[in-house]
Design a protein around this motif. Structure first.
Motif, PDB file in Angstrom:
ATOM      1  N   ARG A 327       0.779  -1.294  -0.077  1.00  0.00           N
ATOM      2  CA  ARG A 327       0.100   0.020  -0.241  1.00  0.00           C
ATOM      3  C   ARG A 327       0.964   1.192  -0.041  1.00  0.00           C
ATOM      4  O   ARG A 327       0.406   2.208   0.033  1.00  0.00           O
ATOM      5  N   VAL A 328       2.274   1.111   0.179  1.00  0.00           N
ATOM      6  CA  VAL A 328       3.061   2.200   0.206  1.00  0.00           C
ATOM      7  C   VAL A 328       3.444   2.636  -1.413  1.00  0.00           C
ATOM      8  O   VAL A 328       4.018   1.773  -1.868  1.00  0.00           O
ATOM      9  N   CYS A 329       2.978   3.888  -1.821  1.00  0.00           N
ATOM     10  CA  CYS A 329       2.899   4.047  -3.366  1.00  0.00           C
ATOM     11  C   CYS A 329       4.151   4.953  -3.723  1.00  0.00           C
ATOM     12  O   CYS A 329       4.296   6.070  -3.053  1.00  0.00           O
ATOM     13  N   GLU A 330       4.885   4.461  -4.578  1.00  0.00           N
ATOM     14  CA  GLU A 330       5.924   5.316  -5.101  1.00  0.00           C
ATOM     15  C   GLU A 330       5.565   6.089  -6.392  1.00  0.00           C
ATOM     16  O   GLU A 330       5.028   5.573  -7.296  1.00  0.00           O
ATOM     17  N   GLY A 331       5.626   7.513  -6.207  1.00  0.00           N
ATOM     18  CA  GLY A 331       5.214   8.101  -7.429  1.00  0.00           C
ATOM     19  C   GLY A 331       4.424   9.433  -7.065  1.00  0.00           C
ATOM     20  O   GLY A 331       4.225   9.925  -5.879  1.00  0.00           O
ATOM     21  N   LEU A 332       3.679   9.968  -8.106  1.00  0.00           N
ATOM     22  CA  LEU A 332       3.122  11.245  -7.945  1.00  0.00           C
ATOM     23  C   LEU A 332       1.448  10.682  -7.541  1.00  0.00           C
ATOM     24  O   LEU A 332       1.150  10.141  -8.474  1.00  0.00           O
ATOM     25  N   LYS A 333       0.829  11.712  -6.644  1.00  0.00           N
ATOM     26  CA  LYS A 333      -0.466  11.365  -6.488  1.00  0.00           C
ATOM     27  C   LYS A 333      -1.358  12.310  -7.356  1.00  0.00           C
ATOM     28  O   LYS A 333      -1.336  13.353  -7.286  1.00  0.00           O
ATOM     29  N   LEU A 334      -2.253  11.640  -8.230  1.00  0.00           N
ATOM     30  CA  LEU A 334      -3.178  12.451  -8.996  1.00  0.00           C
ATOM     31  C   LEU A 334      -4.743  12.179  -8.742  1.00  0.00           C
ATOM     32  O   LEU A 334      -5.066  11.036  -8.550  1.00  0.00           O
ATOM     33  N   GLU A 335      -5.443  13.312  -8.532  1.00  0.00           N
ATOM     34  CA  GLU A 335      -6.820  12.990  -8.200  1.00  0.00           C
ATOM     35  C   GLU A 335      -7.875  13.523  -9.232  1.00  0.00           C
ATOM     36  O   GLU A 335      -7.401  14.736  -9.678  1.00  0.00           O
ATOM     37  N   LEU A 336      -8.638  12.718  -9.656  1.00  0.00           N
ATOM     38  CA  LEU A 336      -9.652  12.934 -10.883  1.00  0.00           C
ATOM     39  C   LEU A 336     -11.068  12.884 -10.388  1.00  0.00           C
ATOM     40  O   LEU A 336     -11.322  12.238  -9.784  1.00  0.00           O
ATOM     41  N   CYS A 337     -11.947  14.016 -10.686  1.00  0.00           N
ATOM     42  CA  CYS A 337     -13.143  14.063 -10.233  1.00  0.00           C
ATOM     43  C   CYS A 337     -14.059  14.707 -11.389  1.00  0.00           C
ATOM     44  O   CYS A 337     -13.756  15.820 -11.887  1.00  0.00           O
ATOM     45  N   THR A 338     -14.891  13.761 -11.906  1.00  0.00           N
ATOM     46  CA  THR A 338     -15.709  14.527 -12.991  1.00  0.00           C
ATOM     47  C   THR A 338     -17.280  13.625 -12.989  1.00  0.00           C
ATOM     48  O   THR A 338     -17.183  12.649 -12.305  1.00  0.00           O
ATOM     49  N   THR A 339     -18.085  13.962 -14.059  1.00  0.00           N
ATOM     50  CA  THR A 339     -19.040  13.094 -14.364  1.00  0.00           C
ATOM     51  C   THR A 339     -18.614  11.841 -15.005  1.00  0.00           C
ATOM     52  O   THR A 339     -18.023  11.653 -15.708  1.00  0.00           O
ATOM     53  N   ASP A 340     -19.263  10.684 -14.419  1.00  0.00           N
ATOM     54  CA  ASP A 340     -19.092   9.379 -14.647  1.00  0.00           C
ATOM     55  C   ASP A 340     -19.452   8.970 -16.171  1.00  0.00           C
ATOM     56  O   ASP A 340     -20.615   9.666 -16.484  1.00  0.00           O
ATOM     57  N   ARG A 341     -18.892   8.393 -16.949  1.00  0.00           N
ATOM     58  CA  ARG A 341     -19.423   7.869 -18.080  1.00  0.00           C
ATOM     59  C   ARG A 341     -18.656   6.486 -18.455  1.00  0.00           C
ATOM     60  O   ARG A 341     -17.627   6.230 -17.930  1.00  0.00           O
ATOM     61  N   VAL A 342     -19.190   5.623 -19.346  1.00  0.00           N
ATOM     62  CA  VAL A 342     -18.342   4.603 -19.837  1.00  0.00           C
ATOM     63  C   VAL A 342     -17.086   4.798 -20.566  1.00  0.00           C
ATOM     64  O   VAL A 342     -17.319   5.866 -21.523  1.00  0.00           O
ATOM     65  N   GLY A 343     -16.166   4.285 -20.322  1.00  0.00           N
ATOM     66  CA  GLY A 343     -14.970   4.555 -21.197  1.00  0.00           C
ATOM     67  C   GLY A 343     -13.986   5.482 -20.411  1.00  0.00           C
ATOM     68  O   GLY A 343     -12.802   5.855 -20.750  1.00  0.00           O
TER      69      GLY A 343
END
Length: 443
Positions: A327-343
């Motif tokens: 669970r310890v993650c190497e790297g940069l954390k990105l958060e995405l939030c938007t309307t859900d859709r297929v694909g």
């Protein structure tokens, strides 16, 4: 007597014991200034400690201290907990949920299932997969699901020691509910197995069909443990958690001690691994009030014996190290939030892949029609993440849709947000539906 009849007898016996000795939960917000004290007393059984810890973890509570005693037929545990901001738990809804989940009316039960699966419920189909990790793997998996007209509702992806495991919940695009067509389920298995297998023949990659559901994080631990991700290359010199196992002289216990940097869900990860390795925790002490966490457990194998050999001791150490590291993650954390859709997941991860970013962990969720996703990314070639590439990706997806947590290693100053429109046009909306706050990148 058949296996199923044995299970029925054991279930009825457990219910009888619970009726005679119902669990008791005491929540105290008065004794300590800065923490809420939760005490749980119950008839003892294998796995009950994990059940309690799982409830607290799922509520995103932080365990500052814990005292464990389950020797004999009775279990008693005391937890000092706070919320993620370090405050007492004062929300009546949360306190009531703890009482109902752990008290006399609770009905939690552990599952030891280890099969990799595609599992259907009324709302979604849960796909479990494991294979060799490589850059672009999540992009390929999500592209297959999109091609098969499956919408990713929730997903958790872990990578560790060259292996990748995931639990992905999907719905059918046409019906909005679980995938029930046997031919389509078979095709999902076939195509995803091909993607996971890739060109590697050295390690197994698989999906399958099962009929039960397990807690997602526990299932990921089980899958990676069964896949033996704890076996390290001989030249691996990375810094590891401090784990030690010694037998207590003149006592029938092995003492397991763990020291490492504290992080959310650490207690769940270590207890989960000990339980799934068939060890019973009789006594324990947990202290995570500072930046370093200390855990100490007195354990025996379910056969009644402490650790019997140096080979067994080394295996316990390796498995606990792996459980902490997953669970310890190497790297940069990105958060995405938007309307859900297929694909949506397929489009986002394709952009990551095209910009030479590898996803080391992903958490995908859908709430009230909104996609709330977290990605941990690193440069696929091992170089520091380039801030200019990250900014270009944000311009493509939408700067208010994709947010960066922290600063990319070795990056230049990231430009201020501009009103540039997303290159996806109508596929992404330029509104943010989430309130973003600074979060530790190793959470």
């Amino acid at each position: 007597m058949s296996f199923s009849n044995n299970n029925i007898v054991e279930d009825e016996y457990e219910k009888f014991i619970r009726r005679m000795n119902p669990p008791r939960v005491v929540i105290d917000n008065e004794s300590c200034k800065n923490v809420t004290v939760i005490q749980v007393d119950s008839a003892n059984r294998h796995g009950i400690l994990l059940d309690v810890v799982q409830v607290l973890t799922d509520l995103n509570l932080v365990v500052r201290k814990a005292y464990i005693s389950s020797d004999g037929g009775w279990f008693m545990d005391v937890f000092n907990v706070t919320d993620q901001d370090g405050n007492k738990i004062l929300d009546d809804g949360v306190l009531d949920f703890i009482q109902k989940s752990l008290g006399p009316d609770s009905c939690f039960a552990s599952s030891m299932r280890r099969s990799v699966a595609v599992t259907s419920t009324m709302d979604h189909t849960s796909i479990e997969l494991i294979g060799s990790d490589r850059p672009g793997l999540l992009s390929e998996v999500s592209a297959v699901l999109t091609h098969l007209k499956c919408n990713v509702v929730n997903a958790e992806i872990w990578t560790h020691n060259t292996r990748a495991a995931g639990v992905i919940q999907v719905s059918d695009e046409e019906t909005g509910s679980a995938v029930i067509d046997p031919e389509k389920l078979s095709l999902i298995n076939q195509l995803l197995s091909n993607v996971l297998r890739g060109s590697s023949k050295s390690r197994e990659a698989k999906t399958a069909v099962a009929h039960t559901v397990t807690h997602t994080d526990r299932r990921l631990h089980q899958m990676m443990f069964a896949d033996r991700d704890y076996e390290r290359p001989s030249d691996d010199e990375r810094e590891r958690p401090q784990v030690n196992v010694v037998n207590w002289q003149n006592k029938d216990y092995s003492v397991v001690t763990i020291r490492c940097k504290d992080r959310p869900k650490l207690l769940f990860d270590t207890i989960c691994t000990l339980i799934d390795m068939q060890y019973m925790v009789f006594h324990g002490n947990v202290d995570a009030e500072g930046p370093e966490a200390y855990q100490e457990y007195c354990v025996r194998h379910i056969d009644g014996y402490p650790v019997k050999s140096d080979a067994e001791r080394q295996r316990v150490i390796q498995c606990l190290e792996a459980a902490i590291e997953r669970r310890v993650c190497e790297g940069l954390k990105l958060e995405l939030c938007t309307t859900d859709r297929v694909g949506l997941l397929s489009d986002v991860t394709r952009i990551f892949r095209e910009n030479s970013l590898a996803v080391t962990r992903a958490e995908v969720s859908t709430r009230d029609g909104k996609a709330v996703n977290t990605f941990y990314v690193r440069d696929a070639s091992g170089y520091p993440v380039d801030g200019n590439i990250i900014e270009s990706i944000r311009q493509t997806i939408g700067q208010t849709i994709l947010r960066v947590k922290g600063t990319p290693e070795g990056s230049n100053q990231v430009p201020q947000e501009s009103p540039a429109r997303s290159l996806f046009g109508g596929l992404f909306k330029s509104r943010s539906f989430c309130n973003f706050g600074l979060v530790r990148s190793y959470s």
